[in-house]
Every structure is written in C-alpha cells, then in structure tokens.
Scaffold this active site. Structure first.
Site, PDB file in Angstrom:
ATOM      1  N   VAL A  76      48.965  45.753  34.197  1.00  0.00           N
ATOM      2  CA  VAL A  76      47.601  45.242  34.184  1.00  0.00           C
ATOM      3  C   VAL A  76      47.571  44.038  35.118  1.00  0.00           C
ATOM      4  O   VAL A  76      48.381  43.119  34.967  1.00  0.00           O
ATOM      5  CB  VAL A  76      47.188  44.836  32.753  1.00  0.00           C
ATOM      6  CG1 VAL A  76      45.823  44.186  32.744  1.00  0.00           C
ATOM      7  CG2 VAL A  76      47.210  46.055  31.825  1.00  0.00           C
ATOM      8  N   CYS A  77      46.670  44.037  36.069  1.00  0.00           N
ATOM      9  CA  CYS A  77      46.573  42.935  37.024  1.00  0.00           C
ATOM     10  C   CYS A  77      46.246  41.644  36.284  1.00  0.00           C
ATOM     11  O   CYS A  77      45.226  41.553  35.592  1.00  0.00           O
ATOM     12  CB  CYS A  77      45.503  43.227  38.065  1.00  0.00           C
ATOM     13  SG  CYS A  77      45.269  41.860  39.219  1.00  0.00           S
ATOM     14  N   ILE A  78      47.093  40.651  36.437  1.00  0.00           N
ATOM     15  CA  ILE A  78      46.921  39.410  35.682  1.00  0.00           C
ATOM     16  C   ILE A  78      45.656  38.657  36.075  1.00  0.00           C
ATOM     17  O   ILE A  78      44.947  38.145  35.213  1.00  0.00           O
ATOM     18  CB  ILE A  78      48.175  38.514  35.784  1.00  0.00           C
ATOM     19  CG1 ILE A  78      48.067  37.354  34.792  1.00  0.00           C
ATOM     20  CG2 ILE A  78      48.417  38.059  37.210  1.00  0.00           C
ATOM     21  CD1 ILE A  78      49.353  36.595  34.591  1.00  0.00           C
TER      22      ILE A  78
END
Length: 130
Positions: A76-78
């Site tokens: 998941v893209c931070i």
C-alpha cells in the site's frame, strides 16, 4: 508470465473487482504475481474499516483473503495511505492518531516498490484511476 498489478480505485469500484478477478485468474492459469501495489484511492481496499452494504460483495474482504491465502506481496503506497487516513500501527503512533486501520497482510511502502515490481515482472497491469 509474471505480473505486477497496480490498483488505483477503491474496493467498491468495478475496476477493483476486475483487478481481483484478473489476479485470481492469473494464478489459476499458472502465472505469478510479483507484487500487488495499491495506490491513490486503491489504498482504501486495504483498510480494515471498509464495510460493504449487505446486498453488495465485500471486495475489500476478498482482497484481504486472497492476499493472505496466496501469500502475496501486497504493498500500500504510504503517501497515498497517509493522505486518506489509512494507517498501520507504526504510522498511527507516529502521527498520534487514535487508531490504526491497516492490519496485515498489507505492507506500507513507497512508490519505489512499484518501480521494483515493474522490473521483476514481465507485465505491469493497472486497474482504475483517472
């Protein structure tokens, strides 16, 4: 063939459901998934707080179950997650927020993980986004 799959839309969007079906079919067909990368509104698919109405399919739960059962690398893209309030325990503590809503099997990481996935895979397939 080895695929990297990027999901840009939330679980309730048709493109997220298509991404899940594609990933399932790819594995069933003997292919590999190098990494799943959830970006932009796709990060909502990993949130533990997504609740599907009773008369709809719970795609977020199906994503979680699929990733867990297949032991996939699901990132998941931070940056996108932080903007949308999708936090794991570490980030909730770091930003002094009252709760985390990103449990395992998801991993928070940066866009470099998407770049690396494209290098590891034969094809990058993207779902959703504008």
């Amino acid at each position: 063939m080895k695929f990297a799959i990027a999901v840009f839309s939330p679980a309730h969007a048709p493109s997220s459901r298509r991404a899940l079906r594609f990933a399932q079919a790819a594995l069933a067909g003997g292919h590999e998934i190098a990494r799943l990368f959830f970006y932009q509104d796709g990060v909502h698919s990993a949130s533990a707080n997504v609740v599907a109405p009773q008369d709809e399919t719970d795609i977020a739960a199906q994503w979680r179950d699929f990733v867990t059962e297949q032991q996939l690398d699901a990132v998941v893209c931070i940056a996108a997650a932080l903007r949308r309030g999708v936090l794991n325990d570490d980030e909730a503590n770091r930003y002094q927020r009252p709760a985390a809503n990103l449990p395992g099997p998801w991993e928070l990481s940066g866009l470099g993980q998407l770049h690396e996935a494209t290098q590891l895979a034969d094809r990058l397939v993207c779902f959703g986004g504008d």
